[in-house]
Each structure stands twice: as structure tokens, then as C-alpha cells.
Design a protein around this motif. Structure first.
Motif, short mmCIF file in Angstrom:
data_model
loop_
_atom_site.label_atom_id
_atom_site.label_comp_id
_atom_site.label_asym_id
_atom_site.label_seq_id
_atom_site.Cartn_x
_atom_site.Cartn_y
_atom_site.Cartn_z
N PHE A 109 45.78 34.36 49.28
CA PHE A 109 46.03 33.22 48.41
C PHE A 109 47.38 32.67 48.81
CE2 PHE A 109 43.69 36.61 46.13
CZ PHE A 109 42.43 36.07 46.35
N ALA B 285 44.14 31.53 42.43
CA ALA B 285 43.57 32.31 43.53
C ALA B 285 42.12 31.89 43.80
CB ALA B 285 43.63 33.80 43.20
N ALA C 145 44.38 41.19 41.92
CA ALA C 145 43.12 41.90 41.66
C ALA C 145 43.25 42.76 40.41
CB ALA C 145 42.76 42.76 42.85
N ALA D 88 33.33 45.94 44.25
CA ALA D 88 34.76 46.22 44.45
C ALA D 88 35.30 47.07 43.30
CB ALA D 88 35.53 44.91 44.55
N ASN D 89 34.91 46.72 42.09
CA ASN D 89 35.40 47.50 40.94
C ASN D 89 34.81 48.90 40.88
OD1 ASN D 89 37.23 45.65 39.79
ND2 ASN D 89 35.53 44.46 38.98
N ARG E 58 41.59 36.74 53.85
CA ARG E 58 41.34 35.88 52.70
C ARG E 58 42.45 36.10 51.69
NH1 ARG E 58 35.78 33.34 52.70
NH2 ARG E 58 34.93 34.14 54.61
N LEU F 243 35.67 48.51 48.78
CA LEU F 243 36.42 47.30 49.13
C LEU F 243 36.09 46.88 50.56
CD1 LEU F 243 38.62 45.94 47.21
CD2 LEU F 243 37.87 48.21 46.53
N PRO G 59 29.78 40.98 44.52
CA PRO G 59 30.91 41.57 45.25
C PRO G 59 31.98 42.15 44.34
CG PRO G 59 30.33 39.43 46.18
CD PRO G 59 29.51 39.60 44.94
N ASN G 60 32.24 41.48 43.19
CA ASN G 60 33.31 42.00 42.32
C ASN G 60 32.89 43.29 41.65
OD1 ASN G 60 31.69 39.80 40.90
ND2 ASN G 60 32.61 40.84 39.16
N VAL H 112 35.53 33.64 47.84
CA VAL H 112 35.00 34.93 48.32
C VAL H 112 36.10 35.99 48.25
CG1 VAL H 112 34.00 36.13 50.28
CG2 VAL H 112 33.29 33.81 49.78
N GLY H 113 37.32 35.57 48.60
CA GLY H 113 38.45 36.49 48.57
C GLY H 113 38.66 37.11 47.19
N VAL H 114 38.57 36.31 46.13
CA VAL H 114 38.80 36.86 44.80
C VAL H 114 37.65 37.78 44.39
CG1 VAL H 114 40.28 35.03 43.89
CG2 VAL H 114 37.85 34.83 43.60
N GLN H 115 36.44 37.41 44.80
CA GLN H 115 35.31 38.26 44.43
C GLN H 115 35.42 39.65 45.06
OE1 GLN H 115 32.40 35.02 45.50
NE2 GLN H 115 31.15 36.22 44.14
N THR H 116 35.79 39.67 46.35
CA THR H 116 35.87 40.96 47.02
C THR H 116 37.14 41.71 46.63
OG1 THR H 116 36.76 39.84 48.94
CG2 THR H 116 34.43 40.35 48.98
N ALA H 117 38.03 41.05 45.89
CA ALA H 117 39.18 41.77 45.32
C ALA H 117 38.84 42.31 43.94
CB ALA H 117 40.40 40.85 45.24
N GLY H 118 37.63 42.05 43.48
CA GLY H 118 37.19 42.62 42.21
C GLY H 118 37.20 41.67 41.02
N ILE H 119 37.45 40.38 41.29
CA ILE H 119 37.52 39.42 40.18
C ILE H 119 36.13 38.81 39.94
CG2 ILE H 119 38.51 37.21 39.44
CD1 ILE H 119 40.99 37.96 41.12
N ASN H 120 35.76 38.72 38.68
CA ASN H 120 34.45 38.16 38.34
C ASN H 120 34.54 36.63 38.37
OD1 ASN H 120 32.05 37.35 37.24
ND2 ASN H 120 32.07 38.86 35.59
N MET I 80 50.52 31.72 46.74
CA MET I 80 51.05 32.78 45.86
C MET I 80 51.90 33.75 46.68
SD MET I 80 47.53 33.14 43.74
CE MET I 80 47.92 34.59 42.83
N ASN J 181 40.43 30.67 47.37
CA ASN J 181 39.47 31.45 48.13
C ASN J 181 38.49 32.17 47.21
OD1 ASN J 181 38.18 33.22 49.98
ND2 ASN J 181 39.94 33.01 51.32
#
Lengths: 298, 245
Positions: free
Chosen positions: B91, A178, B103, B77-78, B89, B82, B73-74, A184-192, B94, A182
Motif C-alpha cells: 500500500f 489500503a 492486516a 489468510a486468517n 502488493r 499466507l 483469500p482473507n 487482492v493485497g488486502v484480501q491475502t493479508a486477511g482483510i474481509n 502508507m 490493492n
């Protein structure tokens, strides 16, 4: 030299074997690039570190019979070095809002490669070393194969398989995939993403170290032994397509076969030239490489 | 009542350009707030600032009364805030289900065996709500533009503690059927307690969804109120149609 089918088969097998080993190096480069969008120009030096750790472990600690433990030890140690290098040298450019990170990454990793190469020259001297023989010669069908090359080939195949499982059958692997698609996409989904970067860098350099450790008895151990591996690695990722994992594996096998068969049909003295010829042909036909895709910049 | 999201004199400069200028915004809990303005007025930059994609040049962002300016941002989000993007954006290689679960599971600390069934069930419910469940095993890249927008929106609800959702042009380029589904999802989740900031050029949708609307022009807030109030505001008319020189 008369080219018999048997000779052709032997060189094909030899090409496949070296191709699988090249793949480890190329996978490391392309994996780091696919996640962090930067090239680690010091990959050859991590290969070199892997070979030195293998030599040191086998000669001073484990003994020749436990060479496979040395491979694991080299990988773990270089993985930890990768974590530290990423945290100290690379991570700041992702946390400081810096623009043109790729240029910073280029300068830092070239400096790192010079530092590591010279450090090893100071610590170990310019002498060429060997960890001794892994295995006695084996016979594949009618083909006698160096035991060291065979051990390296099997080890590389196993590592590529484990890497494939990690990427495709674990959630951490999904996070890597992932992130490569993307950031930015993973960051805004909460992934560090910083943690993903750190893990990706460490895994990438660990693969290079594994190649260095596996090939230590074949290509030997000296401070600049990573240079050739680096060139091959970059040839492969351009042939296979930047950032493409299947491209890295198939590109490596294509390079191994080209070099091996070119040596039979044309001249073994031009072995290193064949890879560049293949690279030029691929670039003329498909400039993005075999599996590369055009990037949308806007 | 304390606003759930508040910006105080929030400013972002890009060199000589002031994209967001001393922006003050307060959104009440449970609201669906509209954010409109002509192109280039700073709406998306404001969302990028609140969601941590950009760091503010000055000013503050408060979420539940706590400053989150400069957070990653993460981390934001956490913490339950959101956002979606105008261009989804996702994936692409997948599956739709993996996009929903990523996520939740892309965290090295989680116990996957313990969480997996519950997360899959929740994802399935959200996909059913968005009418995407027949596509759950398909790669996300084969979805239509509207389906991608929907998937991106419902994916955000996989974060357990979501309380604010910033939606950037969720209706852009989607057909009427998908637009209705997106509005249905927003309304259902609003009733479940989620607060929305809705950036859109679709005035009819904003009028229908939002009791209050904030209007931006040249990086600043120029009006706020009901859709009828802001539509009658001369400054807003000037901003959209061009003022007298």
C-alpha cells in the motif's frame, strides 16, 4: 452590471459555499469508486432519499427547530439502506467470480436509480416540497447569506472534516485506503474486502444523503432533484481525478467558483455550462484530472 | 505424518486452457518445498488456487487435513495460510509500519487500544529482522524493488497463527544482499515452525533452501525429489529444453 470588489468577494464566497456542498456528493461517488472500482449511477437518488427523509422527519416528527437532528436521521437511515442495497444488489457480483463487474454495476445502479425515482413519485407524488427554513439570514462581513445555505455549508464542512479524520486517523480508514490501493493485497493479508465494500458503499451514499438533507430547503425536495447533483458530482470527479479524495474536494470548489464567477462576468443563464467548459479545459490539459494518475493495466 | 498442505487432483481451466491439471502435491510440516518449472507451467496459478485467489474447477485443497477449496483469500489468510506475490502488493501511500500493521487492525471487531502496543512491538522486531526498521516511517512507495519484496514477506508474519507461507518468486529482481536477507528470514521463520512453498527460477537459491523440489510442466507435476534427483530427470530436462518431436 458594475463589478465592484465587494460584489466579486460576495460571489467568491458564494462559489466556495456551494463548492463545499458539491464536494459531499463528489466524495461519495469517488469514495465508492476508489474502493469498489465501480460507479454508483444511483448516487443522485440517494441524495434525493436524503432530502425526502429530512423533509419527512422535520415536517412529521421533529419540527423545524430540530432540523439538525433530521440531518443525522437522514444520514443514518440512508446508511442502513446503503448497507442493504450493497448486500443484496452489489455484493453478489463480487462473490460469484463474475468478470466485467463494472458493466454489471452500471446496469444495476442505473436500474436502481430509475426504481428509486419512480418509487418516490408513486409514494409522494411529483409535488415539490420543502422542510422549511433552517436558519434566518446571516451576514458574513458585508455579505448577507441565506441561513439555509450557511447551515448547509457549515454542515458540509463538518462532515468533510469528520470523513477526513475517519480516513486518516482510524484503522478502518487505513483499511479503506489500503483497499483502494490493492484489493487482492488486502484480501491475502486477511482483510474481509466484502465487509470493506459494504461499509464504503454505505458511507458513500450516506454522504450523498447528507448533501440532499442539507440542501433540502435550498434546492427543494422532489423525485428528480438528484439528477443535477449527479451531473455535478460526475463533473467534479472527472475534474479532480477518478478515485482521488483531495481531487473531489478541490474539484468541487473549483466548480463552485467557476459557476459563481462565470455568472458574474459572463451570464448567470449559462451557469451550468461553465462547469462543462472547465471540465473540457482540464481534460485537454490533464486527461486524468487534477489528481488522477494513469492506471497500469497489465 | 499428515501433510500440512495437500492438493488432490486440483484442476483449473480458463476456457479451453487447462492451467493446472490434476495436480497432486503434499508438503510436510516444517518443510521449505521448492516449486519450479518453465514459464507458463502453472506454478503461480497453483499458488492462486491454494490461497483462494482462484477457485478450483475441480479437485481439493487440504490445509491441516481440512478442505479449504473455495474459501475466500482473507478467510484462508486468517486460518494461517499466507502468500506473497511476484510483484509486491503493498500500500504505497502508507508507511512501512502501517503496511505491517494493516492486516492486524483492519478488522472492525478488534479492540485497538488493547492490541496496539503488542502489534507494534512485533512489527518492529520483524522489521529489524528484515533490516527495514530505519525505513519504518517512510511511505512504502519509495522502497527499492528488493525492499518491497522483503516488506511484503515480513508483513505476512504479522498474522499470529501463520503456519504456511506460499512465496511466489521472492528473489525475482532483487540484489544479492536483499536475497541473502530474504533467505535468512525464511530460515528463521522455518525454525519457528512455518512451512514454506517457494516458487522460484533461481535454482541456486532453491537448491540451498529446499530439501525437496516439485517440478511442474503444462499444469501438472512431472517430478519430485531432491534438486539433484529432479535435475537428472529426463522429463524435467525435456520440459526446460524442449523435448524431441
Amino acid at each position: 452590471m458594475t463589478i465592484t470588489p465587494e460584489l466579486l468577494l460576495n460571489f467568491t464566497i458564494a462559489g466556495l459555499m456551494i463548492g463545499v456542498l458539491y464536494a459531499l456528493m463528489a466524495l461519495g461517488i469517488t469514495f465508492i469508486y476508489s474502493i469498489m472500482k465501480m460507479i454508483n449511477w444511483a448516487m443522485g437518488e440517494f441524495y434525493m432519499l436524503g432530502s425526502y427523509v429530512q423533509w419527512a422527519l422535520v415536517v412529521f416528527l421533529l419540527g423545524a427547530d430540530y432540523w439538525f437532528v433530521g440531518i443525522i436521521g437522514s444520514m443514518i437511515l440512508v446508511f442502513v439502506v446503503g448497507l442493504i442495497v450493497q448486500r443484496v444488489l452489489i455484493s453478489p457480483m463480487f462473490t460469484s467470480g463474475m468478470e466485467r463487474r463494472d458493466e454489471y454495476g452500471t446496469v444495476v445502479t442505473i436500474a436502481l436509480s430509475l426504481f428509486l425515482r419512480n418509487l418516490m413519485t408513486v409514494l409522494s407524488g411529483p409535488d415539490t416540497r420543502t422542510p422549511g427554513r433552517f436558519l434566518p439570514p446571516v451576514t458574513l462581513g458585508t455579505l448577507p447569506v441565506s441561513g439555509d445555505r450557511f447551515a448547509a455549508f457549515v454542515g458540509a464542512l463538518l462532515l468533510i472534516f469528520l470523513f477526513y479524520l475517519l480516513l486518516n486517523y482510524t484503522w478502518v480508514g487505513m483499511a479503506f485506503k489500503a483497499s483502494s490501493q490493492n484489493r487482492v493485497g488486502v484480501q491475502t493479508a486477511g482483510i474481509n474486502i466484502l465487509r470493506i465494500d459494504q461499509a464504503a458503499f454505505a458511507i458513500g451514499v450516506m454522504l450523498a444523503a447528507a448533501a440532499g438533507a442539507l440542501l433540502a430547503p435550498v434546492f427543494l425536495v422532489y423525485p428528480s432533484n438528484g439528477a443535477i447533483a449527479t451531473v455535478k458530482g460526475f463533473e467534479i470527479i472527472i475534474i479532480g481525478g477518478m478515485g482521488s479524495i483531495p481531487g473531489a474536494v478541490l474539484g468541487a470548489i473549483a466548480l463552485g467558483l467557476t459557476e459563481s464567477l462565470g455568472s458574474v462576468f459572463i451570464s448567470s443563464g449559462l451557469r451550468d455550462v461553465f462547469g462543462f467548459v472547465l471540465l473540457i479545459i482540464i481534460l485537454l490539459i490533464k486527461p486524468t484530472g487534477l489528481f488522477g494518475e494513469r492506471e497500469r493495466l497489465s | 505424518m499428515e501433510p500440512i498442505i495437500e492438493t488432490r487432483n486440483l484442476t483449473r481451466r480458463f476456457g479451453g486452457l487447462v492451467a493446472v491439471n490434476e495436480m497432486n502435491l503434499a508438503i510436510e510440516r516444517g518443510e521449505v518445498r521448492g516449486l519450479i518449472g518453465p514459464n507458463g507451467s502453472g506454478k503461480t496459478t497453483l499458488i492462486n488456487l491454494i490461497s483462494g485467489v482462484y477457485e478450483p474447477t475441480s479437485g481439493d485443497v487440504l490445509f491441516n487435513g481440512k478442505s479449504i477449496a473455495g474459501w475466500s483469500p482473507n478467510r484462508i489468510a486468517n486460518y494461517g495460510l499466507l502468500r506473497s506475490f511476484q510483484v509486491p502488493r503493498l500500500f504505497g501511500s502508507m508507511s512501512v509500519m502501517e503496511n505491517m500493521l494493516i492486516a492486524r487492525f483492519a478488522d472492525f471487531r478488534l479492540d485497538y487500544r488493547k492490541d496496539y502496543d503488542g502489534a507494534t512491538e512485533k512489527a518492529q522486531q520483524l522489521l529489524e529482522m528484515a533490516e527495514l526498521d530505519p525505513l519504518r516511517d517512510k511511505p512504502a512507495k519509495i522502497l527499492s524493488g528488493g525492499q518491497k519484496a522483503l516488506l511484503q514477506i515480513v508483513r505476512g508474519f504479522m498474522v499470529d497463527n501463520i503456519s504456511v507461507y506460499l512465496l511466489d518468486e521472492p528473489f525475482a529482481g532483487v540484489n544479492v544482499v536483499v536475497k541473502e536477507t530474504i533467505m535468512k528470514v525464511i530460515e528463521q521463520m522455518r525454525q519457528a515452525g512455518v512451512t514454506f512453498l517457494l516458487v522460484s527460477h533461481e535454482m541456486a537459491s532453491v537448491r540451498r533452501m529446499c530439501s525437496r523440489v516439485t517440478v511442474m510442466a503444462q499444469g501438472a507435476r512431472i517430478a519430485e525429489g531432491s534438486m539433484e534427483e529432479v535435475a537428472a530427470n529426463p522429463q524435467v530436462i525435456d520440459a526446460y529444453l524442449g523435448g524431441k518431436k
